[in-house]
Design an enzyme around this catalytic site. Structure first.
Site, PDB file in Angstrom:
ATOM      1  N   TRP A 281      36.718  39.599  37.284  1.00  0.00           N
ATOM      2  CA  TRP A 281      37.699  39.974  37.274  1.00  0.00           C
ATOM      3  C   TRP A 281      38.431  38.687  36.028  1.00  0.00           C
ATOM      4  O   TRP A 281      39.604  39.033  35.937  1.00  0.00           O
ATOM      5  CB  TRP A 281      38.545  40.019  38.538  1.00  0.00           C
ATOM      6  CG  TRP A 281      39.521  38.166  38.839  1.00  0.00           C
ATOM      7  CD1 TRP A 281      38.756  37.565  39.098  1.00  0.00           C
ATOM      8  CD2 TRP A 281      40.352  38.767  39.443  1.00  0.00           C
ATOM      9  NE1 TRP A 281      38.697  36.813  40.079  1.00  0.00           N
ATOM     10  CE2 TRP A 281      40.347  37.153  40.381  1.00  0.00           C
ATOM     11  CE3 TRP A 281      42.202  38.993  39.410  1.00  0.00           C
ATOM     12  CZ2 TRP A 281      41.195  36.467  40.920  1.00  0.00           C
ATOM     13  CZ3 TRP A 281      42.997  37.940  40.099  1.00  0.00           C
ATOM     14  CH2 TRP A 281      42.935  37.047  40.528  1.00  0.00           C
ATOM     15  N   ASP A 282      37.903  37.683  35.905  1.00  0.00           N
ATOM     16  CA  ASP A 282      37.885  36.673  35.298  1.00  0.00           C
ATOM     17  C   ASP A 282      38.108  36.788  33.485  1.00  0.00           C
ATOM     18  O   ASP A 282      39.087  35.836  33.358  1.00  0.00           O
ATOM     19  CB  ASP A 282      37.011  35.731  35.063  1.00  0.00           C
ATOM     20  CG  ASP A 282      36.360  35.309  36.398  1.00  0.00           C
ATOM     21  OD1 ASP A 282      36.052  36.401  37.149  1.00  0.00           O
ATOM     22  OD2 ASP A 282      35.750  34.443  36.884  1.00  0.00           O
TER      23      ASP A 282
ATOM     24  N   GLU B 190      38.960  35.213  48.675  1.00  0.00           N
ATOM     25  CA  GLU B 190      38.075  36.316  48.931  1.00  0.00           C
ATOM     26  C   GLU B 190      37.692  35.502  50.405  1.00  0.00           C
ATOM     27  O   GLU B 190      36.912  35.443  51.128  1.00  0.00           O
ATOM     28  CB  GLU B 190      36.844  35.476  48.393  1.00  0.00           C
ATOM     29  CG  GLU B 190      36.792  36.136  47.139  1.00  0.00           C
ATOM     30  CD  GLU B 190      35.918  35.668  46.063  1.00  0.00           C
ATOM     31  OE1 GLU B 190      34.968  34.765  46.198  1.00  0.00           O
ATOM     32  OE2 GLU B 190      35.115  36.865  45.116  1.00  0.00           O
TER      33      GLU B 190
ATOM     34  N   LYS C 199      41.012  30.488  49.806  1.00  0.00           N
ATOM     35  CA  LYS C 199      40.722  30.483  48.916  1.00  0.00           C
ATOM     36  C   LYS C 199      41.243  30.217  47.162  1.00  0.00           C
ATOM     37  O   LYS C 199      41.294  28.854  46.344  1.00  0.00           O
ATOM     38  CB  LYS C 199      39.398  31.497  48.373  1.00  0.00           C
ATOM     39  CG  LYS C 199      38.355  30.750  47.417  1.00  0.00           C
ATOM     40  CD  LYS C 199      37.108  32.145  47.357  1.00  0.00           C
ATOM     41  CE  LYS C 199      35.907  30.820  46.205  1.00  0.00           C
ATOM     42  NZ  LYS C 199      35.467  31.890  46.116  1.00  0.00           N
ATOM     43  N   GLN C 200      41.926  31.303  47.098  1.00  0.00           N
ATOM     44  CA  GLN C 200      42.276  31.098  45.908  1.00  0.00           C
ATOM     45  C   GLN C 200      44.177  31.668  46.112  1.00  0.00           C
ATOM     46  O   GLN C 200      44.154  32.229  46.755  1.00  0.00           O
ATOM     47  CB  GLN C 200      42.172  30.977  45.110  1.00  0.00           C
ATOM     48  CG  GLN C 200      41.339  32.597  45.300  1.00  0.00           C
ATOM     49  CD  GLN C 200      40.406  33.184  44.298  1.00  0.00           C
ATOM     50  OE1 GLN C 200      38.915  32.912  45.167  1.00  0.00           O
ATOM     51  NE2 GLN C 200      40.301  33.644  42.949  1.00  0.00           N
TER      52      GLN C 200
END
Ligand code: BGC
Length: 801
Positions: A354-355, A493, A614-615
């Site tokens: 998805w970057d 994730e 994680k993010q």
């Protein structure tokens, strides 16, 4: 000029792989790591060459299970160039005495320079100035030149110039248990006196690559006639050029390589084309001239100047540079996506995630033709996404979390935790939110370009198919009167299932749900935008009836968003029940806890048990949508969202995020912009050095992080400069930080080129050129109509805010 150069001084074997990634040269079609030409893969040096879309599948047996991975193939090494004095050893920096070493990446002209002086075991000193390029203008050409000076000796010297197809995929230590042989040697050939060729084919995908190389030596302008011997063995061909050299003379050696593959257009056959091309090419300087002119054109569009400090300027340019190494005009129509780790290494196997969500905002406003081509990569794989949806019992198109050659799901089934040495199931493929990212990208591209043809044909088909998929994913909760989405994983994730459960997936990831609701709403809007006949056509083709559209409208109002309390959005349903994570204890215990998943798994624990991300996950919403859009979306869903709530959510998740993905810092810099300038700047600085300093501790040698690189540029344009592509105008609402004294850049908005420069006192906007005479540009809160050639200045003295 120095603000365009990255210079490394001294030969540092431990830093070599990191430097190789940073010094990778590419042109979107192929790229080659900045490895030393005189050495192969020897533990220190890793000369990888990658082809856009160059994948190969291979099976491996791990613990009795056969798994298949699609890898990003390391193609033959074309760099190989070395020398030895008579009776001496071949150049090897681990054996020769290094008297001087400097390596410079010249980003303005796309050249990597190595300048070094060495002494062999017989005390012979030589100076080598090596320069190389992967031509931006002639995408099938790469060149390497040496200026070679025997400083204190003369006599016989041999130069070895080779094409080495006996390479494997060996860049990522974690993947070493997996099958790594992807190439079959097919042929080697001596074309004529000073040229050779090599042909290889990937084992499963049968991509053929031909390389043809000529090696010539000149003294001043005169071409010399060395004694040339050609050596061939399976998968390898070399020429040894023997010459008598004189002390103090400067010899120029030029190696030119033509690379063609079976993926190329307008070719007969790769080997034929490579051999033909190598015969036609001129000298290094001629190829360089065309190459630098191409760079000049690119930088004219791509550059962003900041007058803050040289280092940050250089880093921003490094990020622009690597976007251009990975995707450039050379990819248009070439059916490739944008790999998250560039064409720079083998991590994540060149897969496409998805970057794009972080990369397209930069491209949209400068190279929309490239975005269009990258969106077409998705379009060409819509049938595979349809099949995936059907297989999952759903409708529409379900795009994979990781995509490669043909668009099937390429996520690993199991992955290795290097900390524990255990192979563990990988359920991150449940990140269905990728579908909304694709939809969001289609819409953003449309807003930036007004490309109605694309929208009504390809864009609408993808968008509506994704809407159909979400429509079939939702579950109506009759008791609560809302829609839910189960069995997914959000951007974070670390959470792939509930504590203790072996059933993968979570319920109602807030980000996924809100994005799906947005897709529903936009899908209906798009139906109103495209021509009536196309609308009829597409609805029939996709079997979307009135009932389904009514369902979309209902979902866009009644999608469930879990909350922990009246202010805080729960990352997913049940998040509040997880334990708080003892951050302090772990920060003390481990040097680096970015990858908490690996740390905890090694201890027999799991991040699934904790409130630790994680993010950015929930916070992605404040990154993708402006404040007003957030209020609107939530209002539709029955929630009054306030600024205070935004701030509280930022605070809540900030202290619970490990930033195990470089993408996370981009989001945090953005969301802090309006509320905490210092934190915003600190996160921005981290994004700037993500790869340059390899902040994740060892990941950059395996490939750069293109999302973070492009994210930093978007932070400058969309964040600090406040450029927003609106539905009726291009808005500029500057929020420049004290640290950035001046920014100058250009954007292309709906085929108009607009130059913008800003300092703390004034904003200067000029409508340089475009297709129409007028363009609407909104500054702060007022829309102005600009005529072609018009320049206006706006005062930004504090009181005008
Ligand atoms: C991140 C993903 C990202 C991927 C590729 C992962 O570590 O969690 O969000 O898409 O890397 O960059």
């Amino acid at each position: 000029m120095d603000r365009f150069n990255i210079t490394y001084r001294g030969w540092e074997p431990k830093q070599q792989k990191q430097r190789e990634a940073i010094c990778t040269l590419g042109n979107g079609y192929i790229a080659t790591r900045g490895a030393a030409e005189e050495s192969g893969n020897n533990g220190v040096n890793y000369p990888g060459t990658y082809l856009a879309g160059g994948y190969n599948r291979a099976k491996t047996n791990i613990s009795g299970e056969t798994i298949e991975n699609e890898d990003f193939v390391n193609f033959p090494n074309w760099l190989c160039l070395s020398f030895r004095g008579e009776g001496g050893e071949w150049l090897d920096l681990s054996k020769f005495k290094i008297l001087y070493y400097k390596q410079t990446l010249k980003m303005k002209i796309g050249v990597l320079e190595r300048d070094f002086r060495v002494e062999d075991d017989q005390g012979r000193r030589s100076h080598i100035l090596s320069r190389r390029m992967v031509s931006m203008r002639d995408k099938n050409l790469a060149c390497l030149t040496w200026t070679f000076t025997p400083e204190n000796w003369g006599g016989k010297v041999e130069f070895l110039s080779a094409l080495d197809g006996n390479v494997t995929n060996d860049n990522v230590v974690r993947y070493r248990d997996l099958e790594s042989h992807h190439l079959n040697p097919c042929a080697t050939n001596q074309i004529d006196e000073d040229s050779i060729s090599l042909l290889v084919r990937t084992k499963q995908s049968r991509i053929t690559m031909a390389q043809a190389a000529s090696t010539r030596i000149y003294l001043r302008e005169k071409q010399l006639k060395p004694v040339i011997e050609t050596r061939q063995k399976e998968g390898y061909v070399a020429q040894v050029l023997q010459l008598d050299v004189k002390e103090g003379q400067r010899y120029t050696l030029e190696k030119t390589v033509a690379v063609f593959t079976s993926r190329d257009r307008a070719i007969s056959e790769p080997l034929l084309e490579a051999e033909k091309t190598i015969k036609r090419t001129g000298r290094f300087r001629e190829i360089l001239l065309r190459h630098t002119e191409a760079y000049e054109r690119l930088w004219h569009r791509a550059d962003m100047e900041i007058v803050e400090d040289d280092r940050n300027q250089r880093l921003l340019r490094l990020h622009i540079f690597h976007i251009l190494q990975t995707v450039s005009y050379n990819i248009i129509g070439y059916d490739v996506g944008v790999p998250s780790r560039g064409l720079h290494g083998e991590a994540y196997r060149g897969h496409i995630f998805w970057d794009e969500l972080y990369i397209f905002p930069y491209l949209n406003l400068r190279f929309p033709e490239i975005t269009r081509s990258l969106l077409m990569y998705r379009y060409y794989r819509i049938d595979e996404a349809r099949f995936a949806a059907i297989k999952a019992g759903k409708k529409g198109a379900m795009y994979p979390w990781q995509s490669g050659s043909n668009g099937r799901e390429e996520s690993q089934v199991i992955h290795l935790n290097p900390n524990s040495g255990r192979w563990i199931p990988d359920n991150t493929y449940l990140q269905r939110h990728i579908n909304s990212a694709i939809a969001y990208n289609i819409w953003s591209y449309f807003l930036a370009t007004d490309d109605q043809q694309f929208l009504s044909f390809f864009g609408a088909e993808m968008f509506l198919s994704i809407a159909s998929f979400w429509g079939s994913m939702v579950i109506y909760n009759h008791e609560k009167g809302h829609y839910e989405i189960h069995g997914v994983v959000g951007p974070d994730e670390y959470h792939t299932s509930y504590p203790g459960s072996d059933k993968p997936g979570l319920k109602n990831n807030a980000y996924t749900n809100v994005m799906a609701a947005w897709v529903m709403q936009k899908a209906i809007e798009i139906l109103g935008l495209i021509e009536k006949s196309r609308k009829r056509e597409i609805l029939k083709e996709l079997a979307i009836g009135d009932e389904e559209i009514a369902l979309w409208a209902d979902i866009s109002r009644k999608m469930y968003v879990p909350f922990i309390n009246s202010h805080i959005i729960a990352q997913f349903e049940g998040y509040e029940k997880l334990e708080e994570f003892p951050w302090g204890k772990y920060r003390k215990k481990y040097k680096d806890i970015h990858r908490l998943d690996r740390v905890l798994e090694n201890e027999g624990d799991s991040p699934n048990n904790y409130k630790a991300s994680k993010q950015a996950d929930v916070l992605m919403l404040f990154y993708l949508f402006s404040r007003n859009q957030v209020y609107e979306i939530f209002k539709k869903l029955g929630h009054e969202f306030t600024e205070e709530m935004i701030v509280k959510n930022i605070e809540y998740y900030r202290s619970r995020t490990s930033h195990g993905s470089t993408l996370s810092r981009v989001v945090f810099s953005w969301i802090h912009l309006k509320y905490d300038k210092k934190k915003s700047w600190d996160n921005f600085k981290k994004v700037l050095v993500s790869d340059f300093e390899d902040i994740q501790g060892g990941t950059t040698p395996e490939g750069i992080h293109l999302g973070a690189m492009a994210g930093s540029l978007d932070l400058v344009q969309r964040g600090f400069l406040g450029i927003e592509v609106g539905e009726t105008a291009l808005w500029i609402n500057p929020y420049i930080l004290e640290k950035l004294k001046k920014i100058t850049l250009k954007v292309e908005y709906r085929r108009h080129w607009i130059s913008i420069s800003i300092d703390d006192k004034k904003l200067k906007v000029s409508f340089e050129e475009g297709w129409k005479n007028k363009v609407k540009i909104g500054v702060i809160d007022q829309i102005y109509e600009f005529k072609q050639g018009e320049i206006r200045e706006f005062s930004l003295e504090k009181e005008s805010y």
